[in-house]
Design a protein around this motif. Structure first.
Motif, short mmCIF file in Angstrom:
data_model
loop_
_atom_site.label_atom_id
_atom_site.label_comp_id
_atom_site.label_asym_id
_atom_site.label_seq_id
_atom_site.Cartn_x
_atom_site.Cartn_y
_atom_site.Cartn_z
N VAL A 21 -77.31 -66.81 23.11
CA VAL A 21 -77.78 -67.32 24.40
C VAL A 21 -79.16 -66.74 24.67
N LEU A 22 -80.12 -67.61 24.91
CA LEU A 22 -81.47 -67.20 25.29
C LEU A 22 -81.55 -67.23 26.81
N VAL A 23 -81.98 -66.13 27.42
CA VAL A 23 -82.14 -66.06 28.87
C VAL A 23 -83.63 -65.95 29.19
N ALA A 24 -84.14 -66.94 29.89
CA ALA A 24 -85.53 -66.90 30.38
C ALA A 24 -85.50 -66.38 31.80
N GLY A 25 -86.37 -65.45 32.12
CA GLY A 25 -86.38 -64.86 33.46
C GLY A 25 -85.45 -63.66 33.57
N ALA A 26 -85.14 -63.03 32.45
CA ALA A 26 -84.17 -61.93 32.43
C ALA A 26 -84.68 -60.66 33.10
N ALA A 27 -85.96 -60.54 33.36
CA ALA A 27 -86.46 -59.35 34.04
C ALA A 27 -86.34 -59.48 35.56
N GLY A 28 -85.96 -60.66 36.03
CA GLY A 28 -85.82 -60.89 37.46
C GLY A 28 -84.44 -60.50 37.97
N MET A 29 -84.28 -60.62 39.27
CA MET A 29 -83.03 -60.20 39.92
C MET A 29 -81.83 -61.00 39.41
N LYS A 72 -89.96 -54.09 35.78
CA LYS A 72 -89.43 -55.12 34.88
C LYS A 72 -89.16 -54.54 33.49
N ARG A 73 -90.02 -53.63 33.07
CA ARG A 73 -89.79 -53.00 31.76
C ARG A 73 -88.48 -52.21 31.78
N ALA A 74 -88.20 -51.51 32.88
CA ALA A 74 -86.95 -50.75 33.00
C ALA A 74 -85.74 -51.69 32.95
N VAL A 75 -85.85 -52.84 33.60
CA VAL A 75 -84.77 -53.82 33.57
C VAL A 75 -84.53 -54.30 32.14
#
Length: 152
Positions: free
Chosen positions: A22-30, A61-64
């Motif tokens: 599964v590819l998740v785009a926007g994974a650094a967001g809430m 975002k890097r920490a996420v």
């Protein structure tokens, strides 16, 4: 090979035998980070995160992303505006989940480019970033972001 991939696509997210990417785009967001974290808990699911190059320079975002990688996700660098990176990111994926936010360039143009790359690579499912209500029942012009998602 296609039959095996099809079996994995239908069984992977249900916890049945088979693996699924599964590819998740926007994974650094809430929302995207929560979706990715839940996917990482499912057996037989490989999670790939689409991250823009500039995302890694933002400390939050890097920490996420680092936390998701520590849990087993893999990062692929790319952008919704960079067609070759979308082709590479969707290659071998079974499902694409888009949790991106933004204006027309992201919601319409970017998600359409992501969907085209996914289709070109044989991805069987794409979930666009409209996780709330049925956007097709919302009257046009009532909410700008619903209008963009409906257009995409």
């Amino acid at each position: 090979m296609t039959e095996q991939r099809s079996e994995a696509a239908t069984e992977g997210l249900t916890g049945m035998p088979g693996t699924q990417t599964v590819l998740v785009a926007g994974a650094a967001g809430m929302l995207g980070s929560k979706i990715a974290a839940e996917l990482l808990r499912l057996p037989g699911v490989t999670v790939r995160l689409l991250a823009r190059p500039e995302t890694r320079s933002d400390p939050h975002k890097r920490a996420v992303l680092d936390a998701l990688v520590s849990a087993g996700a893999k990062i692929t660098t790319g952008s919704l505006a960079d067609l070759p990176s979308l082709a590479a990111a969707t290659d071998g994926a079974d499902v694409v989940v888009s949790a991106v936010q933004g204006g027309r360039d992201v919601i319409v143009d970017g998600q359409a480019a992501l969907a085209r790359a996914a289709a070109d690579n044989g991805v069987r499912r794409m979930l666009p970033s409209d996780f709330a209500l049925d956007i097709f029942k919302s009257p046009p012009g009532e909410h700008y972001f619903f209008d963009l998602r409906r257009e995409a």
